[in-house]
Scaffold this motif. Sequence first.
Motif, PDB file in Angstrom:
ATOM      1  N   MET A   1      34.822  69.948   6.510  1.00 43.06           N
ATOM      2  CA  MET A   1      34.110  70.420   5.301  1.00 43.06           C
ATOM      3  C   MET A   1      34.589  69.642   4.098  1.00 43.06           C
TER       4      MET A   1
ATOM      5  N   TRP B   1      42.123  78.142   5.968  1.00 43.47           N
ATOM      6  CA  TRP B   1      40.731  77.009   7.263  1.00 43.47           C
ATOM      7  C   TRP B   1      42.080  76.284   8.052  1.00 43.47           C
TER       8      TRP B   1
ATOM      9  N   ASP C   1      31.292  80.986  -0.904  1.00 40.82           N
ATOM     10  CA  ASP C   1      31.803  82.748  -0.547  1.00 40.82           C
ATOM     11  C   ASP C   1      31.315  84.058  -1.262  1.00 40.82           C
TER      12      ASP C   1
ATOM     13  N   HIS D   1      40.102  85.218   5.907  1.00 46.56           N
ATOM     14  CA  HIS D   1      39.064  85.322   4.752  1.00 46.56           C
ATOM     15  C   HIS D   1      40.227  86.598   3.585  1.00 46.56           C
TER      16      HIS D   1
ATOM     17  N   LYS E   1      31.607  73.510  15.924  1.00 42.53           N
ATOM     18  CA  LYS E   1      30.178  72.160  15.657  1.00 42.53           C
ATOM     19  C   LYS E   1      30.522  72.071  16.736  1.00 42.53           C
TER      20      LYS E   1
ATOM     21  N   HIS F   1      27.190  76.375  -0.430  1.00 45.39           N
ATOM     22  CA  HIS F   1      27.777  77.638  -0.753  1.00 45.39           C
ATOM     23  C   HIS F   1      28.780  77.547  -1.324  1.00 45.39           C
TER      24      HIS F   1
ATOM     25  N   HIS G   1      40.858  77.360   0.557  1.00 43.01           N
ATOM     26  CA  HIS G   1      39.530  77.332  -0.373  1.00 43.01           C
ATOM     27  C   HIS G   1      39.709  78.948  -1.193  1.00 43.01           C
TER      28      HIS G   1
ATOM     29  N   ALA H   1      38.868  80.098   9.658  1.00 46.47           N
ATOM     30  CA  ALA H   1      39.067  80.867   8.852  1.00 46.47           C
ATOM     31  C   ALA H   1      39.186  81.973   8.214  1.00 46.47           C
TER      32      ALA H   1
ATOM     33  N   HIS I   1      31.366  74.257  -1.318  1.00 44.65           N
ATOM     34  CA  HIS I   1      32.279  73.565  -0.129  1.00 44.65           C
ATOM     35  C   HIS I   1      30.686  74.343   0.810  1.00 44.65           C
TER      36      HIS I   1
ATOM     37  N   SER J   1      29.325  71.400   5.225  1.00 46.59           N
ATOM     38  CA  SER J   1      30.218  70.446   6.345  1.00 46.59           C
ATOM     39  C   SER J   1      28.478  70.101   7.437  1.00 46.59           C
TER      40      SER J   1
ATOM     41  N   ARG K   1      34.371  70.147  16.823  1.00 46.33           N
ATOM     42  CA  ARG K   1      34.361  70.707  15.401  1.00 46.33           C
ATOM     43  C   ARG K   1      35.256  71.896  15.763  1.00 46.33           C
TER      44      ARG K   1
ATOM     45  N   THR L   1      26.287  72.904   7.800  1.00 44.16           N
ATOM     46  CA  THR L   1      26.745  74.212   6.700  1.00 44.16           C
ATOM     47  C   THR L   1      26.306  74.209   5.432  1.00 44.16           C
TER      48      THR L   1
HETATM   49  O1  LIG Z   1      33.752  75.934   8.610  1.00 50.22           O
HETATM   50  C1  LIG Z   1      32.538  74.775   7.846  1.00 50.22           C
HETATM   51  O2  LIG Z   1      32.336  74.118   7.585  1.00 50.22           O
HETATM   52  C2  LIG Z   1      32.401  76.485   6.730  1.00 50.22           C
HETATM   53  C3  LIG Z   1      33.331  77.541   6.817  1.00 50.22           C
HETATM   54  C4  LIG Z   1      33.235  78.110   5.425  1.00 50.22           C
HETATM   55  O3  LIG Z   1      32.388  77.908   4.884  1.00 50.22           O
HETATM   56  C5  LIG Z   1      34.606  78.867   4.979  1.00 50.22           C
HETATM   57  O4  LIG Z   1      35.041  78.950   5.485  1.00 50.22           O
HETATM   58  O5  LIG Z   1      34.142  79.692   4.251  1.00 50.22           O
END
Ligand SMILES: O=C(O)CCC(=O)C(=O)O
Length: 269
Positions: free
Chosen positions: A148, A135, A119, A225, A106, A117, A202, A223, A208, A210, A219, A114
């Motif tokens: 976040m 993250w 994931d 996953h 950002k 939602h 998470h 992340a 979550h 942001s 910013r 964001t």
């Molecule tokens: O970085 C963010 O603000 C959102 C990241 C996100 O939604 C995620 O890592 O699942």
Amino acid sequence: MFTEEQVDAFHEQGFLLGPRIYDDRQCRELLDRMHAVMDGRAASAPEAVRNLLGETSDRVVIQIVNIWEADPLFREHLYEPQICALASQLMDHPVVRVWHDQVQYKPARVGGPTNWHQDHPYWPIIQPADLVSAWVALDDADVENGCMWMVPGSHKWGPHKGGTIGTDPETFAPQPDLELLPPGISTAPVPCPVPRGHVMFHHCLTWHGSPNNNSERGRPAIAVHYMPGYTRYEPKSAHLVQHRVKVKPGETLQGEFFPTVWDGGPTPH
Ligand SMILES: O=C(O)CCC(=O)C(=O)O
């Protein structure tokens, strides 16, 4: 490793702040590499670089998917042993693979939201919903620059309307369909600031989001996953990285583009 109390807190809340992984110099190096990929100056390309809000939007969230394909330092990041060991512990499984990575950057002043939602509903080719994301903040992420926010305990309420939770455009509060939720629960979100170089985990069903970054600071964050080793390829609809899948439906998702980053490390208990 996390203490038993921390692991319990993760299972209760659906997210957990972890230790510092990278010092200032390492963060700066990763940040430089991130900007090189974003600006098309890296030797290779990632899976995608785009403004999540649309190329014509005046607000910007630069998403890079699979930056590890574009830069060797980000490839190394997938294997960062402290993060992998902690992900293994939180998923309670000795084998950890990468589903994909994702930068959401950002920029200062024009950084966009964001929206709320979950994931896993956005990942309609993998089951079960047991993934954990790590993250890492490449610079301080706080309330001012759009860190976040999470809704504690929301990972226990199942998939909500395809993963999209409504978002109030004025207050950025989550606006779920209350009729789909257990009675009497609170959907109040909490901010999750992450100091530079630290990791936050998470669960893939935790709500979550942001908000905008109106501050004078960018910013940047990455992340990864992570999937427990038993995660299967179960295609129900399409996904961006699906063209990388070489296994058959029902099989364990693995291969060159879904690397095993932790195998038989110290078991959690
Ligand atoms: O970085 C963010 O603000 C959102 C990241 C996100 O939604 C995620 O890592 O699942």
